[in-house]
Write a protein that holds these residues in place. Sequence first.
Motif, PDB file in Angstrom:
ATOM      1  N   PRO A   1      29.717  21.586   6.101  1.00 18.88           N
ATOM      2  CA  PRO A   1      30.394  20.338   5.742  1.00 18.88           C
ATOM      3  C   PRO A   1      29.561  19.467   4.799  1.00 18.88           C
ATOM      4  CG  PRO A   1      30.613  20.764   8.090  1.00 18.88           C
ATOM      5  CD  PRO A   1      29.626  21.774   7.568  1.00 18.88           C
ATOM      6  N   MET A   2      30.258  18.772   3.914  1.00 24.49           N
ATOM      7  CA  MET A   2      29.627  17.852   2.971  1.00 24.49           C
ATOM      8  C   MET A   2      30.099  16.422   3.252  1.00 24.49           C
ATOM      9  SD  MET A   2      30.082  20.080  -0.555  1.00 24.49           S
ATOM     10  CE  MET A   2      29.242  18.861  -1.586  1.00 24.49           C
TER      11      MET A   2
ATOM     12  N   SER B   1      26.569  14.858  -7.312  1.00 26.24           N
ATOM     13  CA  SER B   1      26.816  15.212  -5.916  1.00 26.24           C
ATOM     14  C   SER B   1      25.598  15.865  -5.284  1.00 26.24           C
ATOM     15  CB  SER B   1      28.019  16.146  -5.821  1.00 26.24           C
ATOM     16  OG  SER B   1      29.181  15.515  -6.309  1.00 26.24           O
ATOM     17  N   LEU B   2      24.862  16.602  -6.088  1.00 24.94           N
ATOM     18  CA  LEU B   2      23.668  17.274  -5.578  1.00 24.94           C
ATOM     19  C   LEU B   2      22.685  16.275  -4.993  1.00 24.94           C
ATOM     20  CD1 LEU B   2      21.918  19.833  -5.303  1.00 24.94           C
ATOM     21  CD2 LEU B   2      21.150  19.457  -7.650  1.00 24.94           C
ATOM     22  N   LEU B   3      22.426  15.194  -5.724  1.00 22.69           N
ATOM     23  CA  LEU B   3      21.473  14.193  -5.238  1.00 22.69           C
ATOM     24  C   LEU B   3      22.075  13.303  -4.157  1.00 22.69           C
ATOM     25  CD1 LEU B   3      19.571  13.130  -8.477  1.00 22.69           C
ATOM     26  CD2 LEU B   3      18.730  14.471  -6.556  1.00 22.69           C
ATOM     27  N   GLU B   4      23.377  13.066  -4.223  1.00 20.56           N
ATOM     28  CA  GLU B   4      24.003  12.264  -3.177  1.00 20.56           C
ATOM     29  C   GLU B   4      23.990  13.000  -1.841  1.00 20.56           C
ATOM     30  OE1 GLU B   4      27.853  11.351  -4.680  1.00 20.56           O
ATOM     31  OE2 GLU B   4      27.153   9.712  -5.966  1.00 20.56           O
ATOM     32  N   GLU B   5      24.211  14.308  -1.903  1.00 18.14           N
ATOM     33  CA  GLU B   5      24.210  15.108  -0.680  1.00 18.14           C
ATOM     34  C   GLU B   5      22.796  15.386  -0.178  1.00 18.14           C
ATOM     35  OE1 GLU B   5      26.850  16.407   1.167  1.00 18.14           O
ATOM     36  OE2 GLU B   5      28.197  15.199  -0.059  1.00 18.14           O
TER      37      GLU B   5
ATOM     38  N   LYS C   1      19.093   3.834  -6.367  1.00 22.19           N
ATOM     39  CA  LYS C   1      17.748   4.231  -5.970  1.00 22.19           C
ATOM     40  C   LYS C   1      17.229   5.287  -6.933  1.00 22.19           C
ATOM     41  CE  LYS C   1      15.106   6.002  -2.036  1.00 22.19           C
ATOM     42  NZ  LYS C   1      15.183   6.531  -0.647  1.00 22.19           N
ATOM     43  N   SER C   2      16.032   5.111  -7.439  1.00 17.64           N
ATOM     44  CA  SER C   2      15.459   6.087  -8.367  1.00 17.64           C
ATOM     45  C   SER C   2      15.043   7.338  -7.604  1.00 17.64           C
ATOM     46  CB  SER C   2      14.249   5.494  -9.092  1.00 17.64           C
ATOM     47  OG  SER C   2      13.249   5.121  -8.161  1.00 17.64           O
ATOM     48  N   TRP C   3      15.060   8.440  -8.293  1.00 16.17           N
ATOM     49  CA  TRP C   3      14.635   9.719  -7.708  1.00 16.17           C
ATOM     50  C   TRP C   3      13.370  10.168  -8.402  1.00 16.17           C
ATOM     51  CZ3 TRP C   3      14.416  14.875  -9.689  1.00 16.17           C
ATOM     52  CH2 TRP C   3      14.218  15.869  -8.718  1.00 16.17           C
ATOM     53  N   ASN C   4      12.337  10.412  -7.649  1.00 18.72           N
ATOM     54  CA  ASN C   4      11.051  10.839  -8.202  1.00 18.72           C
ATOM     55  C   ASN C   4      10.767  12.266  -7.781  1.00 18.72           C
ATOM     56  OD1 ASN C   4      10.451   8.331  -9.446  1.00 18.72           O
ATOM     57  ND2 ASN C   4       9.840   7.499  -7.462  1.00 18.72           N
TER      58      ASN C   4
END
Length: 397
Positions: A224-225, A272-276, A335-338
Amino acid sequence: MAKPAKPRSPKRAITLGGGGPAAGLHIGVLEALRAANITFDVWSLSCIGAWVGIVYNQSDAGKEVEQTYQFFRDGVFRDDESYERFPINTVFGPDWFTATRAMMEFASKSNNYDNIWLPHRMMDSIKESITMLMDSRKRRRGWDEGDVNRWILNQVMAPNPFVRYLTSMMYLSNVTGLSRINYPNSDFMKGIKFEKIKNPEKPSIFHNAWNLDLKELAFFSNRPMKDSRYKGDISASTLCACSALPFIEETVTIDRQAYCEGALVDTVNFQSLLEEHPDLDEIWINRIVDAAQIRKPNNLHDALANLCQLFAATVGEDDVRLFKYHLKCPLPGEKSWNGTVVEIQVQSKIGFEWNHSNLDLGRELGKEAAGNAIAKYHDAGNGSGELRFIQGGVALR
């Protein structure tokens, strides 16, 4: 004295984009990554990338590369000798049953005979033809090829009742593509063991498709997503839907909704990849088509390949650029992704033939490109806590 904590392995995702006959590049890349003991917790897929990723993850442990290669070699790509005079792969065939049924339905409906017979248009055609033949200037200088072709189209074919009927049947009957692959009960599709990717020990795997009824991207996954566009488990039909390129392949109906390929809308679902999975440390990108691969067509085979690949190439290039830009410049409030983005550079030498030679060439080029990317990745060292972009491969130009 307490032992120092063992360093945490980075959480990695891999994205495999579309590109049809360039599937060998994906296989070669996965082979090199496996040899380097680089594994992935998340697989974000589209089009042929979904086929490679799903077949790879349902294969037997330790045999993933070879079983994936054999699946495509024996089940999709054609041997060179046969392909030379039959340049079509082994699965994208015409849907004879649907085409026949559509023709019968079209012929049985009386409204499809409306405006077939247009006497006034036929008289206009005769007058236009006589005027054209009586033009002394054109007789002296000769007929231009463009004028002749236009005359045939508009004065010969368009008013002819028989041609009008066949043309309307061809374009307006209930056929949504040149070929079909969605046969979920066929031996070919049963060769993919979808239940294996549902094993909890398997990585998170999801692919996209475009929902033509809701006009939105849809996702199918082995678990599930959170995304509201998640429509259910990966299956034979969802896999076919994600590669149903408009015009080339028929749309796929799932739960009474029609789907087609999603790669031309979103290459590999970066948002979606980063949200999930916001806790990802690394994202590896393998986009296998590029505008530099497009060659001047010599025949309809080449022209059709260009039609498919050029769209996929340019959309893919733009998606990767936008994703990298978005990471550098997040929107206010985001939010930044590092983390680290490793882009494996695609190969311009690859062709668009569905034959064994092209599959093998892609595999070798993919291994080479991934090897270079892996070397650059190791050279860059540990970069946790900072946004980094690493690109490796063989130069495109």
